[in-house]
Design an enzyme around this catalytic site. Structure first.
Site, PDB file in Angstrom:
ATOM      1  N   CYS A 172       0.822  -1.226   0.000  1.00  0.00           N
ATOM      2  CA  CYS A 172       0.000   0.000   0.000  1.00  0.00           C
ATOM      3  C   CYS A 172       0.853   1.272   0.000  1.00  0.00           C
ATOM      4  CB  CYS A 172      -0.953   0.004   1.181  1.00  0.00           C
ATOM      5  SG  CYS A 172      -2.017  -1.454   1.221  1.00  0.00           S
TER       6      CYS A 172
ATOM      7  N   HIS B 138      -3.182   7.259   2.287  1.00  0.00           N
ATOM      8  CA  HIS B 138      -3.613   5.959   1.754  1.00  0.00           C
ATOM      9  C   HIS B 138      -5.030   5.706   2.257  1.00  0.00           C
ATOM     10  CE1 HIS B 138      -4.073   1.822   0.917  1.00  0.00           C
ATOM     11  NE2 HIS B 138      -3.743   1.380   2.110  1.00  0.00           N
TER      12      HIS B 138
ATOM     13  N   ASN C 260     -10.226  -0.135   0.239  1.00  0.00           N
ATOM     14  CA  ASN C 260      -8.761  -0.063   0.208  1.00  0.00           C
ATOM     15  C   ASN C 260      -8.263  -0.694  -1.095  1.00  0.00           C
ATOM     16  OD1 ASN C 260      -6.021  -0.388   0.578  1.00  0.00           O
ATOM     17  ND2 ASN C 260      -6.179  -1.099   2.698  1.00  0.00           N
TER      18      ASN C 260
HETATM   19  O1  UT7 Z   1      -3.410  -0.850   3.766  1.00  0.00           O
HETATM   20  C1  UT7 Z   1      -3.253  -1.219   5.101  1.00  0.00           C
HETATM   21  C2  UT7 Z   1      -4.176  -2.353   5.255  1.00  0.00           C
HETATM   22  N1  UT7 Z   1      -4.845  -2.554   6.451  1.00  0.00           N
HETATM   23  C3  UT7 Z   1      -5.528  -1.670   7.199  1.00  0.00           C
HETATM   24  O2  UT7 Z   1      -5.530  -0.497   7.066  1.00  0.00           O
HETATM   25  C4  UT7 Z   1      -6.349  -2.274   8.277  1.00  0.00           C
HETATM   26  C5  UT7 Z   1      -6.055  -1.720   9.639  1.00  0.00           C
HETATM   27  N2  UT7 Z   1      -6.980  -2.241  10.595  1.00  0.00           N
HETATM   28  C6  UT7 Z   1      -8.290  -1.928  10.589  1.00  0.00           C
HETATM   29  O3  UT7 Z   1      -8.731  -1.167   9.749  1.00  0.00           O
HETATM   30  C7  UT7 Z   1      -9.171  -2.494  11.674  1.00  0.00           C
HETATM   31  O4  UT7 Z   1      -8.363  -3.179  12.610  1.00  0.00           O
HETATM   32  C8  UT7 Z   1     -10.274  -3.427  11.132  1.00  0.00           C
HETATM   33  C9  UT7 Z   1     -11.277  -2.637  10.337  1.00  0.00           C
HETATM   34  C10 UT7 Z   1      -9.650  -4.524  10.260  1.00  0.00           C
HETATM   35  C11 UT7 Z   1     -11.021  -4.093  12.293  1.00  0.00           C
HETATM   36  O5  UT7 Z   1     -11.535  -3.092  13.156  1.00  0.00           O
HETATM   37  P1  UT7 Z   1     -11.266  -3.187  14.729  1.00  0.00           P
HETATM   38  O6  UT7 Z   1     -11.974  -2.056  15.358  1.00  0.00           O
HETATM   39  O7  UT7 Z   1      -9.775  -3.288  14.937  1.00  0.00           O
HETATM   40  O8  UT7 Z   1     -12.015  -4.519  15.104  1.00  0.00           O
HETATM   41  P2  UT7 Z   1     -11.448  -5.889  15.717  1.00  0.00           P
HETATM   42  O9  UT7 Z   1     -10.533  -6.572  14.770  1.00  0.00           O
HETATM   43  O10 UT7 Z   1     -10.935  -5.608  17.091  1.00  0.00           O
HETATM   44  O11 UT7 Z   1     -12.784  -6.740  15.808  1.00  0.00           O
HETATM   45  C12 UT7 Z   1     -13.896  -6.312  16.624  1.00  0.00           C
HETATM   46  C13 UT7 Z   1     -15.009  -7.326  16.471  1.00  0.00           C
HETATM   47  C14 UT7 Z   1     -14.539  -8.767  16.629  1.00  0.00           C
HETATM   48  O12 UT7 Z   1     -15.552  -9.473  17.331  1.00  0.00           O
HETATM   49  P3  UT7 Z   1     -15.403  -9.767  18.912  1.00  0.00           P
HETATM   50  O13 UT7 Z   1     -14.126 -10.558  19.058  1.00  0.00           O
HETATM   51  O14 UT7 Z   1     -15.320  -8.417  19.551  1.00  0.00           O
HETATM   52  O15 UT7 Z   1     -16.639 -10.517  19.223  1.00  0.00           O
HETATM   53  C15 UT7 Z   1     -14.490  -9.292  15.212  1.00  0.00           C
HETATM   54  O16 UT7 Z   1     -14.679 -10.678  15.133  1.00  0.00           O
HETATM   55  O17 UT7 Z   1     -15.573  -7.247  15.157  1.00  0.00           O
HETATM   56  C16 UT7 Z   1     -15.638  -8.560  14.585  1.00  0.00           C
HETATM   57  N3  UT7 Z   1     -15.529  -8.434  13.136  1.00  0.00           N
HETATM   58  C17 UT7 Z   1     -16.598  -8.256  12.335  1.00  0.00           C
HETATM   59  N4  UT7 Z   1     -17.904  -8.163  12.582  1.00  0.00           N
HETATM   60  C18 UT7 Z   1     -18.723  -7.965  11.530  1.00  0.00           C
HETATM   61  C19 UT7 Z   1     -14.397  -8.439  12.389  1.00  0.00           C
HETATM   62  N5  UT7 Z   1     -14.712  -8.276  11.087  1.00  0.00           N
HETATM   63  C20 UT7 Z   1     -16.066  -8.162  11.024  1.00  0.00           C
HETATM   64  C21 UT7 Z   1     -16.970  -7.953   9.973  1.00  0.00           C
HETATM   65  N6  UT7 Z   1     -18.283  -7.863  10.280  1.00  0.00           N
HETATM   66  N7  UT7 Z   1     -16.562  -7.824   8.688  1.00  0.00           N
END
Ligand code: UT7
Length: 327
Positions: free
Chosen positions: A121, A254, A284
């Site tokens: 990225c 980005h 993204n």
């Molecule tokens: O180019 C660089 C590439 N990457 C990025 O920029 C990504 C950087 N990271 C992020 O953007 C965020 O970490 C995410 C958007 C990927 C995730 O957001 P978060 O606030 O960090 O959520 P999390 O991973 O802590 O997950 C929170 C909850 C989890 O459930 P529990 O364990 O709290 O019950 C996940 O299982 O959200 C759940 N979850 C979802 N729920 C519905 C994860 N993905 C999904 C989904 N739909 N698609």
């Protein structure tokens, strides 16, 4: 005239035809037993929709249309393009490079160099900096710098933590020698010790894929690191250009996640309304996201000639970089 700088002469972009709103994607995933929702995706990422390439489209096909639009906007003869750099992590083939395939599709003959830039990225920041160096050294006069990706091909649609985030697309600029400074400063970094938090850890061996050909990500770890390095590299590039943040007209981060983008913007004390946001429309798109956002804002006339833009990217590797561009 002494041409000791590089300038952006024109921009172009392309989004492929398969449009998936969050709702449509959620319905598709639900049929496979994977639960997600428009509400979750919007709240955690700011993404409303993404575009996927049609089955027959390869990364070079997306790059071709973006490149043709940038060449038309720059109003240069395409046969004068001597350097093509395609930033991509989703090349058409193992080899030859997507840039060589693109050169052929553009019909450019007897060109200088064409090669791919693999910095995920952060790829566009890397490619722009390399092209600027080759122009400043007098090696080439006209360059095409492109970010083009078909990340949909790396997505595991059984992994809701990644498959809702990414989309396909391409963005391009024509960068040319000039006696007026265009790229004012840039800074690039990498730290391979973070390779495991964002990767597609597969390779081809003996005709089969070894490891995994799917994108893997530790989202929260990437999030934390991204906010920290993006602020640092933005301040570094401002210092290199001897500029303060209030001399920047537009911030183009980005387009990964609106929360990362807003977090960096606030840390820099930059007004949120001067940040170009397109992640809501296309998700993204990795190396394509910055030139896509740049082109969208040039074409809707928010970005005007003379505007000073800070771009910053971060991605797998870990890689990150920033540049200040005067349009
Ligand atoms: O180019 C660089 C590439 N990457 C990025 O920029 C990504 C950087 N990271 C992020 O953007 C965020 O970490 C995410 C958007 C990927 C995730 O957001 P978060 O606030 O960090 O959520 P999390 O991973 O802590 O997950 C929170 C909850 C989890 O459930 P529990 O364990 O709290 O019950 C996940 O299982 O959200 C759940 N979850 C979802 N729920 C519905 C994860 N993905 C999904 C989904 N739909 N698609």
């Amino acid at each position: 005239m002494t041409n000791c700088y590089s300038r952006v002469l024109g921009t172009g972009s392309y989004l492929p035809p398969l449009h998936f709103t969050n709702q449509v994607l959620a319905e598709r995933l639900s049929r496979e037993g994977i639960e997600t929702s428009d509400e979750w995706i919007v709240a955690r990422t700011g993404i409303h929709a993404r575009y996927f390439a049609a089955p027959e489209q390869k990364t070079s096909d997306l790059a071709l249309i973006a490149a043709q639009r940038a060449i038309a906007a720059a109003d240069v003869d395409f046969q004068t393009i001597e350097l093509i750099i395609v930033a991509t992590s989703t090349p058409d083939f193992v080899f030859p490079s997507t840039a060589c395939l693109l050169q052929d599709k553009l019909g450019i003959r007897n060109s200088g160099a064409a090669f791919d830039m693999q910095a995920v990225c952060a790829g566009f920041s890397y490619a722009l900096t390399v092209a600027d160096g080759l122009i400043r050294s007098g090696t080439y006069h006209n360059a095409l710098v492109i970010g083009a990706e078909t990340f949909s091909r790396l997505l595991d649609f059984k992994d809701r933590t990644t498959c809702v985030l990414f989309g396909d697309g391409a963005g391009a600029v024509v960068l040319s020698a000039s006696d007026q400074p265009g790229l004012l400063a840039s800074a690039l970094h990498a730290d391979g010790s973070y390779a495991h938090i964002l990767c597609t850890p597969g390779n081809v061996n003996g005709g089969v894929i070894q490891g995994s050909a799917f994108l893997h990500m530790d989202g929260p770890a990437v999030f934390k690191l991204a906010v920290s390095v993006l602020e640092k590299v933005a301040l570094e590039v401002l210092a290199k250009a001897d500029m303060s943040v209030d001399q920047i007209d537009w911030l183009i981060p980005h387009q990964a996640n609106i929360r990362i983008m807003q977090g960096t913007c606030r840390k820099l004390g930059f007004p949120l309304e001067r940040m170009i946001v397109t992640v809501d429309q296309h998700g993204n798109t990795s190396a394509a996201s910055i030139p896509l956002a740049l082109d969208i804002a040039v074409r809707d006339k928010r970005i005007r000639p003379g505007d000073q833009i800070l771009i910053e990217g971060v991605g797998g590797g870990f890689t990150w970089g920033a540049a200040i561009i005067r349009m």
